[in-house]
Design a protein around this motif. Structure first.
Motif, PDB file in Angstrom:
ATOM      1  N   LEU A  33      14.918  -2.122   0.108  1.00 55.06           N
ATOM      2  CA  LEU A  33      15.603  -1.489   1.375  1.00 55.06           C
ATOM      3  C   LEU A  33      15.124  -0.191   2.016  1.00 55.06           C
ATOM      4  CD1 LEU A  33      19.339  -1.813   0.106  1.00 55.06           C
ATOM      5  CD2 LEU A  33      18.286  -3.399   1.531  1.00 55.06           C
ATOM      6  N   TYR A  34      14.624   0.709   1.401  1.00 49.89           N
ATOM      7  CA  TYR A  34      13.965   1.756   1.886  1.00 49.89           C
ATOM      8  C   TYR A  34      12.561   1.570   2.419  1.00 49.89           C
ATOM      9  CZ  TYR A  34      11.898   6.281   2.409  1.00 49.89           C
ATOM     10  OH  TYR A  34      11.071   7.385   2.925  1.00 49.89           O
ATOM     11  N   ARG A  39       7.580   2.925   8.494  1.00 47.54           N
ATOM     12  CA  ARG A  39       6.436   2.485   9.282  1.00 47.54           C
ATOM     13  C   ARG A  39       5.235   2.149   8.519  1.00 47.54           C
ATOM     14  NH1 ARG A  39       2.275   1.452  11.577  1.00 47.54           N
ATOM     15  NH2 ARG A  39       1.376   2.198  13.284  1.00 47.54           N
ATOM     16  N   TRP A  40       4.920   3.110   7.425  1.00 45.79           N
ATOM     17  CA  TRP A  40       3.697   2.612   6.715  1.00 45.79           C
ATOM     18  C   TRP A  40       3.582   1.411   5.891  1.00 45.79           C
ATOM     19  CZ3 TRP A  40       5.332   2.364   1.827  1.00 45.79           C
ATOM     20  CH2 TRP A  40       6.359   3.246   1.371  1.00 45.79           C
ATOM     21  N   VAL A 172       4.872  12.469  13.060  1.00 42.00           N
ATOM     22  CA  VAL A 172       4.616  11.269  13.525  1.00 42.00           C
ATOM     23  C   VAL A 172       4.465  10.174  12.693  1.00 42.00           C
ATOM     24  CG1 VAL A 172       2.442  10.250  14.589  1.00 42.00           C
ATOM     25  CG2 VAL A 172       3.000  12.504  15.354  1.00 42.00           C
ATOM     26  N   ASP A 173       4.927   9.122  12.745  1.00 39.65           N
ATOM     27  CA  ASP A 173       5.045   7.952  12.059  1.00 39.65           C
ATOM     28  C   ASP A 173       3.882   7.212  12.133  1.00 39.65           C
ATOM     29  OD1 ASP A 173       7.540   8.489  10.580  1.00 39.65           O
ATOM     30  OD2 ASP A 173       8.696   7.436  12.284  1.00 39.65           O
ATOM     31  N   SER A 174       3.037   6.884  10.986  1.00 37.74           N
ATOM     32  CA  SER A 174       1.822   6.180  11.084  1.00 37.74           C
ATOM     33  C   SER A 174       1.792   5.428   9.966  1.00 37.74           C
ATOM     34  CB  SER A 174       0.565   6.934  11.275  1.00 37.74           C
ATOM     35  OG  SER A 174       0.618   7.809  10.281  1.00 37.74           O
ATOM     36  N   ARG A 191      -0.934   5.431   2.052  1.00 38.24           N
ATOM     37  CA  ARG A 191       0.252   4.693   1.559  1.00 38.24           C
ATOM     38  C   ARG A 191      -0.323   3.459   1.039  1.00 38.24           C
ATOM     39  NH1 ARG A 191       5.155   7.217   0.829  1.00 38.24           N
ATOM     40  NH2 ARG A 191       5.526   8.602   2.194  1.00 38.24           N
ATOM     41  N   LYS A 192      -0.867   2.519   1.724  1.00 37.56           N
ATOM     42  CA  LYS A 192      -1.604   1.543   1.155  1.00 37.56           C
ATOM     43  C   LYS A 192      -2.715   1.785   0.523  1.00 37.56           C
ATOM     44  CE  LYS A 192      -2.752  -3.249   2.688  1.00 37.56           C
ATOM     45  NZ  LYS A 192      -2.915  -4.428   3.626  1.00 37.56           N
ATOM     46  N   LEU A 193      -2.710   1.184  -0.806  1.00 31.86           N
ATOM     47  CA  LEU A 193      -3.782   1.669  -1.689  1.00 31.86           C
ATOM     48  C   LEU A 193      -4.941   0.541  -1.907  1.00 31.86           C
ATOM     49  CD1 LEU A 193      -1.724   3.578  -4.501  1.00 31.86           C
ATOM     50  CD2 LEU A 193      -2.903   4.348  -2.516  1.00 31.86           C
ATOM     51  N   PHE A 194      -6.172   1.017  -2.297  1.00 34.12           N
ATOM     52  CA  PHE A 194      -7.199  -0.143  -2.329  1.00 34.12           C
ATOM     53  C   PHE A 194      -7.842   0.089  -3.712  1.00 34.12           C
ATOM     54  CE2 PHE A 194      -6.591   0.500   2.218  1.00 34.12           C
ATOM     55  CZ  PHE A 194      -6.544  -0.986   2.634  1.00 34.12           C
ATOM     56  N   GLN A 195      -8.617  -1.014  -4.307  1.00 32.17           N
ATOM     57  CA  GLN A 195      -9.051  -0.965  -5.307  1.00 32.17           C
ATOM     58  C   GLN A 195     -10.321   0.355  -5.647  1.00 32.17           C
ATOM     59  OE1 GLN A 195     -10.202  -4.665  -7.180  1.00 32.17           O
ATOM     60  NE2 GLN A 195      -8.689  -5.613  -5.728  1.00 32.17           N
ATOM     61  N   GLU A 196     -10.521   0.962  -4.782  1.00 27.77           N
ATOM     62  CA  GLU A 196     -11.676   1.591  -4.911  1.00 27.77           C
ATOM     63  C   GLU A 196     -11.408   2.988  -3.774  1.00 27.77           C
ATOM     64  OE1 GLU A 196     -15.371   0.341  -2.925  1.00 27.77           O
ATOM     65  OE2 GLU A 196     -14.073  -1.599  -2.774  1.00 27.77           O
ATOM     66  N   THR A 197     -12.375   3.985  -4.267  1.00 27.17           N
ATOM     67  CA  THR A 197     -12.129   5.411  -3.279  1.00 27.17           C
ATOM     68  C   THR A 197     -12.137   5.051  -1.903  1.00 27.17           C
ATOM     69  OG1 THR A 197     -14.411   5.780  -3.516  1.00 27.17           O
ATOM     70  CG2 THR A 197     -12.933   6.704  -5.188  1.00 27.17           C
ATOM     71  N   ASN A 198     -11.500   5.639  -1.106  1.00 29.00           N
ATOM     72  CA  ASN A 198     -11.372   5.620   0.407  1.00 29.00           C
ATOM     73  C   ASN A 198     -12.576   5.814   1.070  1.00 29.00           C
ATOM     74  OD1 ASN A 198     -10.532   6.197   3.101  1.00 29.00           O
ATOM     75  ND2 ASN A 198      -8.671   5.379   2.514  1.00 29.00           N
TER      76      ASN A 198
END
Length: 558
Positions: A33-34, A39-40, A172-174, A191-198
């Motif tokens: 629910l949360y 926004r992210w 600011v929501d992003s 917030r959204k994560l990936f399998q390697e360093t950003n």
């Protein structure tokens, strides 16, 4: 958000990390629910089939309590699952000061842990959590977890003595969350994560700590989850050792980004157009030259010799050419189809440009085939990857380059592919073209003017600015330079990237702003004109490939 949900568990907050039944309950009740109000969270429009707690990391707080960094997996009816970072904190005293700074949108629900009741909140709104992040980064802490470890790395941009600073969450929501410390540092929590360093962390850390490039917000530190080597649960995130959770940078005082600044300059230019006056202030050229130099200096900093394979220069390999050609050919095929389907919706000027573009298909195909085999001695390096006027902040007398995450629609792996730095140059040139075209074709002052006249005026401004930027950029390198063998290769490669960029833009404008379709189409035609010049100079004018049909661009005049 008004809290209407509650949960009760016999488990205490301090031992919650080791209770899988608790996390299963949270991911079935309060958390979905949360998350769907945030926004992210990018999965709101998709058919969700459930959430699960893939990993729970523990972070000690200054007062002896703990916060948790939950890796939340969202599953869908179609497509692969997505992983999100949700930091959680528990505030037991609902009447105390701790809840004062927690807005409704940060309150997840009422929870009783053991015998303590309170509010479960997104931890970014808890000052204790923010201080714990700063302290850990400042001291290069490594916090062991049941699955690997949290590694906090301090960069050269975080100064001595700045281990305790007043912090706040930016409103600011992003797609990410942002916190500031002492109005001096900026911490972005991914917030959204990936399998390697950003790629942004890699780039900013290299430019600050290795190349000492001054015209970016300096790297202050990072938060990385180094997962264990084993993969007991099959989580996609555990297939790679490092997952970036956050990055800290210095804050940069600025008035506006360069898109807005360029718009201000264009206002002055616009006012003279109806009076048939063509005037560009000298300080406009000064600013464009300065941005050209700073862009060149950025690429020189990224070219810095290094033993790090992620940043070492590479040649134009067959694999790279094939990668770029396949992406480009797929893009062209989709754009041709989109243009044909929407041709009747375009205005007369856009239709003429579209017709010339479609008639030039064989010439473009020949140009792509030439790229496949043409000898190229120039080199490729890591680049910004999404470079345009909106990615450059205008300070009082200089520029600061921001946002090194790369192309938003590309995978993390593709964002780390090395290109000629001329790909960034092409992005900035296209941005200048957009700036002048959008201003002249969408202003009340020019509504009554002939579109062909406006196009000529727009072209004159753009060509002057483009050449000013490009000349200042290339002057930084001198000649010869390993990145660019000679002017012939510079011109050829720049056309490759300009054409790719303009064709990419075409899809967005057809779908969302049909009145702007003429902007990328004009960019495409400009490139095809230059391709034709190369054909003529090389003597490669195949009999079966027609020349550019520029006569189609002429309007019938009385």
């Amino acid at each position: 958000m008004v809290i209407t949900q509650s949960l009760t568990t016999a488990t205490s907050w301090s031992t919650a990390a080791s209770d899988p039944k608790l996390w299963a309950m949270l991911t079935q009740t309060l958390l979905p629910l949360y998350v769907n109000t945030c926004r992210w969270f990018a999965g709101k429009a998709r058919q969700q089939t459930g959430f699960s707690a893939r990993t729970v990391h523990t972070l000690p707080l200054p007062d002896g309590n703990v916060a948790y960094l939950l890796i939340l997996e969202a599953s869908y009816a179609d497509g692969v699952p997505e992983n999100y970072l949700l930091p959680l904190s528990f505030i037991a005293d609902q009447t105390g000061d701790a809840l004062t700074d927690v807005p409704d949108k940060g309150r997840i629900g009422e929870v009783t842990f053991g015998r303590k009741s309170g509010i479960l909140v997104d931890a970014i709104y808890d000052g204790r959590f923010r201080q714990a992040l700063l302290t850990a980064i400042y001291h290069n802490q490594i916090v062991s977890q049941t699955d690997g470890q949290l590694t906090f790395h301090r960069g050269q941009g975080l100064e001595e003595g700045d281990q305790e600073l007043v912090s706040r969450v930016l409103p600011v929501d992003s797609s990410n969350s942002a916190m500031t410390f002492g109005d001096k540092y900026f911490l972005k929590l991914y917030r959204k994560l990936f399998q390697e360093t950003n790629p942004e962390v890699d780039m900013v850390a290299f430019l600050t700590d290795e190349s000492h490039f001054a015209n970016i917000p300096a790297f202050g530190g990072s938060v990385v989850w180094q997962a264990a080597d084993t993969n007991p649960s099959g989580s996609p995130l555990r297939d790679h050792a490092d997952v970036t959770l956050g990055m800290m940078q210095r804050m940069v005082p600025n008035d506006k980004d360069s898109w807005m600044q360029t718009g201000d300059y264009l206002n002055d230019f616009l006012y003279g157009v109806p009076q048939r006056m063509f005037a560009i202030r000298e300080d406009v050229f000064d600013k464009v030259e300065l941005l050209g130099r700073r862009t060149g200096e950025l690429h020189c900093a990224l070219y810095k010799p290094t033993a790090d394979a992620a940043f070492a220069p590479e040649p134009f390999t067959d694999d790279y050419r094939q990668f770029l050609i396949k992406r480009f050919e797929d893009l062209l095929e989709r754009r041709y189809a989109l243009l044909i389907d929407n041709y009747t919706k375009l205005d007369a000027q856009a239709q003429r440009l579209a017709w010339v573009f479609m008639e030039a298909k064989e010439m473009i195909d020949t140009f792509i085939a030439d790229f496949r085999t043409r000898p190229l001695d120039s080199l490729r390096i890591r680049i910004h990857g999404d470079y345009h006027l909106g990615q450059v902040l205008a300070t009082e007398n200089d520029f600061v380059i921001i946002d090194f995450e790369g192309e938003p629609e590309s995978s993390i792996t593709d964002r780390k592919i090395k290109h000629s730095p001329l790909k960034d140059v092409a992005g900035m040139i296209r941005s200048y073209h957009y700036a002048v075209s959008a201003k002249l074709f969408n202003s009340a002052e020019t509504d009554t003017l002939d579109p062909d006249h406006l196009q000529r005026v727009s072209d004159r401004w753009f060509y002057l600015i483009r050449d000013t930027f490009l000349d200042a950029y290339l002057d930084v390198f001198g000649a010869p330079h390993p990145l660019f063998k000679n002017n012939t290769e510079i011109n050829f490669l720049l056309l490759i990237y300009l054409l790719e960029k303009a064709v990419y833009e075409l899809g967005y404008e057809i779908s969302y702003r049909p009145s702007w379709v003429k902007i990328p189409l004009k960019g495409i035609i400009d490139v095809v004109r230059e391709i034709e010049k190369i054909r003529l100079s090389d003597g490669n004018v195949e009999s079966g490939v027609p020349m550019l049909q520029t006569g189609l661009l002429q309007t019938q005049r009385p």
